[in-house]
Design a protein around this motif. Structure first.
Motif, mmCIF file in Angstrom:
data_model
loop_
_atom_site.group_PDB
_atom_site.id
_atom_site.type_symbol
_atom_site.label_atom_id
_atom_site.label_comp_id
_atom_site.label_asym_id
_atom_site.label_seq_id
_atom_site.Cartn_x
_atom_site.Cartn_y
_atom_site.Cartn_z
ATOM 1 N N GLN A 143 -4.242 7.852 3.661
ATOM 2 C CA GLN A 143 -3.148 8.803 3.732
ATOM 3 C C GLN A 143 -2.142 8.474 2.631
ATOM 4 O OE1 GLN A 143 -1.528 9.532 7.753
ATOM 5 N NE2 GLN A 143 -3.201 8.246 8.535
ATOM 6 N N VAL A 144 -1.571 9.506 2.040
ATOM 7 C CA VAL A 144 -0.588 9.292 0.985
ATOM 8 C C VAL A 144 0.760 8.960 1.609
ATOM 9 C CG1 VAL A 144 -1.797 10.859 -0.563
ATOM 10 C CG2 VAL A 144 0.055 11.727 0.870
ATOM 11 N N MET A 145 1.614 8.319 0.835
ATOM 12 C CA MET A 145 2.940 7.947 1.289
ATOM 13 C C MET A 145 3.902 9.113 1.069
ATOM 14 S SD MET A 145 4.941 5.739 2.669
ATOM 15 C CE MET A 145 3.906 4.282 2.657
ATOM 16 N N TYR A 200 8.119 -3.951 4.269
ATOM 17 C CA TYR A 200 7.693 -3.276 5.497
ATOM 18 C C TYR A 200 6.904 -2.010 5.175
ATOM 19 C CZ TYR A 200 7.935 -0.981 10.049
ATOM 20 O OH TYR A 200 7.616 -0.356 11.227
ATOM 21 N N GLU A 201 7.343 -1.276 4.154
ATOM 22 C CA GLU A 201 6.644 -0.068 3.731
ATOM 23 C C GLU A 201 5.233 -0.392 3.249
ATOM 24 O OE1 GLU A 201 7.429 3.553 0.572
ATOM 25 O OE2 GLU A 201 7.774 1.483 -0.078
ATOM 26 N N TYR A 202 5.090 -1.472 2.473
ATOM 27 C CA TYR A 202 3.778 -1.872 1.992
ATOM 28 C C TYR A 202 2.863 -2.249 3.157
ATOM 29 C CZ TYR A 202 4.986 -1.987 -2.995
ATOM 30 O OH TYR A 202 5.323 -1.648 -4.270
ATOM 31 N N ALA A 203 3.410 -2.974 4.128
ATOM 32 C CA ALA A 203 2.602 -3.368 5.290
ATOM 33 C C ALA A 203 2.140 -2.136 6.058
ATOM 34 C CB ALA A 203 3.408 -4.299 6.192
ATOM 35 N N HIS A 204 3.033 -1.151 6.201
ATOM 36 C CA HIS A 204 2.684 0.088 6.891
ATOM 37 C C HIS A 204 1.622 0.866 6.113
ATOM 38 C CE1 HIS A 204 2.982 3.953 8.879
ATOM 39 N NE2 HIS A 204 3.425 4.517 7.764
ATOM 40 N N ALA A 205 1.820 0.982 4.791
ATOM 41 C CA ALA A 205 0.869 1.732 3.971
ATOM 42 C C ALA A 205 -0.502 1.065 3.973
ATOM 43 C CB ALA A 205 1.391 1.857 2.548
ATOM 44 N N TRP A 206 -0.524 -0.266 3.851
ATOM 45 C CA TRP A 206 -1.789 -1.003 3.757
ATOM 46 C C TRP A 206 -2.518 -1.020 5.095
ATOM 47 C CZ3 TRP A 206 -2.792 -3.462 -1.075
ATOM 48 C CH2 TRP A 206 -4.011 -4.153 -1.145
ATOM 49 N N GLY A 207 -1.767 -1.295 6.180
ATOM 50 C CA GLY A 207 -2.414 -1.468 7.470
ATOM 51 C C GLY A 207 -2.624 -0.186 8.254
ATOM 52 N N LEU A 211 -3.840 2.737 2.680
ATOM 53 C CA LEU A 211 -3.523 2.886 1.259
ATOM 54 C C LEU A 211 -3.474 1.506 0.624
ATOM 55 C CD1 LEU A 211 -2.693 4.752 -1.083
ATOM 56 C CD2 LEU A 211 -0.314 4.485 -0.340
ATOM 57 N N THR A 212 -4.492 1.169 -0.164
ATOM 58 C CA THR A 212 -4.577 -0.134 -0.800
ATOM 59 C C THR A 212 -4.679 0.039 -2.315
ATOM 60 O OG1 THR A 212 -7.001 -0.264 -0.786
ATOM 61 C CG2 THR A 212 -5.850 -0.927 1.235
ATOM 62 N N TYR A 223 1.174 1.370 -6.136
ATOM 63 C CA TYR A 223 1.584 -0.035 -6.017
ATOM 64 C C TYR A 223 2.045 -0.607 -7.355
ATOM 65 C CZ TYR A 223 -0.131 -0.297 -1.226
ATOM 66 O OH TYR A 223 -0.302 -0.110 0.123
ATOM 67 N N MET A 224 1.439 -0.166 -8.434
ATOM 68 C CA MET A 224 1.834 -0.673 -9.738
ATOM 69 C C MET A 224 3.276 -0.279 -10.068
ATOM 70 S SD MET A 224 0.859 -2.448 -12.382
ATOM 71 C CE MET A 224 -0.929 -2.459 -12.310
ATOM 72 N N MET A 225 3.615 0.994 -9.877
ATOM 73 C CA MET A 225 4.938 1.478 -10.261
ATOM 74 C C MET A 225 6.019 1.003 -9.302
ATOM 75 S SD MET A 225 3.973 5.312 -11.614
ATOM 76 C CE MET A 225 5.551 5.562 -12.435
ATOM 77 N N THR A 226 5.778 1.133 -8.012
ATOM 78 C CA THR A 226 6.794 0.700 -7.055
ATOM 79 C C THR A 226 6.898 -0.824 -7.020
ATOM 80 O OG1 THR A 226 5.180 0.775 -5.237
ATOM 81 C CG2 THR A 226 6.481 2.760 -5.640
ATOM 82 N N GLY A 227 5.770 -1.513 -7.235
ATOM 83 C CA GLY A 227 5.800 -2.966 -7.230
ATOM 84 C C GLY A 227 6.588 -3.534 -8.393
ATOM 85 N N PHE A 228 6.369 -2.997 -9.591
ATOM 86 C CA PHE A 228 7.138 -3.469 -10.740
ATOM 87 C C PHE A 228 8.623 -3.132 -10.574
ATOM 88 C CE2 PHE A 228 3.314 -4.086 -13.464
ATOM 89 C CZ PHE A 228 3.664 -5.333 -13.952
#
Length: 284
Positions: A143-145, A200-207, A211-212, A223-228
């Protein structure tokens, strides 16, 4: 160390800090290369490199702070610092421009191209739409965020942090030290809250959303853009934390506060990048 401002450009004494920084980066690079290849004890050079880097940063910037507070920097040095910070932020603009250019290529060129008749032989079930809901091979549904919820709250948090930082700047210019310190503290706390919600958002998206990083090009770009950007928020919060502790020690006046201004420029830049990310990564 001189205690009065010098009329000419300040030339610092020879220093070992650049050499120590080079040793630190070598250790980090070596350790990281060994770590990704699962070499035993690869964490040792990595940890040593990080420790030396932190030592170098505290020591080198400590010297600069002592020189600044000692009054050895002239107006020429101040102008040089401003140009340097300006070019550094410009390099960061180009850094994120590359990511936004990549996102444009993916959305407007690559995905439509892969959806034409010529590529139907490779991926007959591929749908040329963005955001993509499945990977091209169709075996990793996700699912997309969406933009609302945590992303919208984080946008509000960063916008509020820009207000508190500006409020702190006003306090400094009006010699209201309490307002300066409180505004900086609130800004750092808001930055920490942003990072906590992003984890928390990453944990929700991944689990929960599946969305990995392997979720096709959408997951990788997300993940690349939001992570940087999160990394830049962390760096900006560290810079402002240093400004807070310096303000507690009585540093900065209305006439002498470039370090504060440099950190503020960086933070406002991070805010603007997030607004663009929110629109093009989450919303559209």
């Amino acid at each position: 160390m001189a205690t009065t401002q010098q009329p000419d450009y300040f030339v610092p004494a020879p220093s070992w800090w650049p050499f120590k920084g080079a040793v630190a980066l070598f250790g980090i690079g070596l350790g990281a290369a060994l770590l990704v290849n699962s070499v035993p004890f690869s964490w040792v050079p990595l940890a040593i490199g990080i420790a030396i880097l932190l030592w170098m940063l505290f020591g080198w910037f400590g010297d600069v702070i002592r020189e600044s507070e000692g009054g050895v920097y002239s107006k020429r040095v101040d102008i040089s610092f401003r140009w340097g910070m300006g070019w550094f932020i410009f390099s960061e603009v180009m850094f994120f421009a590359a990511f936004f250019g990549t996102l444009y290529y993916l959305r407007s060129i690559s995905v439509p191209e892969l959806g034409n008749m010529e590529h139907k032989i490779l991926w007959p079930d591929f749908k040329a739409m963005w955001p993509m809901s499945v990977a091209p091979n169709g075996t990793e549904p996700y699912q997309v965020m969406g933009p609302w919820g945590l992303p919208a709250w984080n946008t509000l948090i960063l916008l509020t942090s820009g207000v508190t930082l500006t409020w702190a700047h006003w306090g400094m210019m009006e010699n209201k030290r309490g307002q300066l310190k409180l505004g900086l503290l609130l800004t750092v706390l808001l930055g920490a809250l942003f990072l906590g919600l992003q984890v928390y958002e990453y944990a929700h998206a991944w689990g929960d959303l599946g969305l990995t990083m392997a979720s096709g090009v959408y997951g990788a770009s997300f993940y690349m853009m939001t992570g940087f950007h999160g990394m830049h928020v962390f760096i900006g919060a560290l810079m402002l934390a240093v400004m807070y502790f310096r303000s507690v020690k009585g540093h900065f006046t209305a006439e002498h506060h470039f370090a504060f201004e440099a950190a503020a420029w960086y933070w406002h830049f991070v805010d603007v990048v997030w607004l663009i990310l929110f629109v093009f990564v989450y919303w559209l």
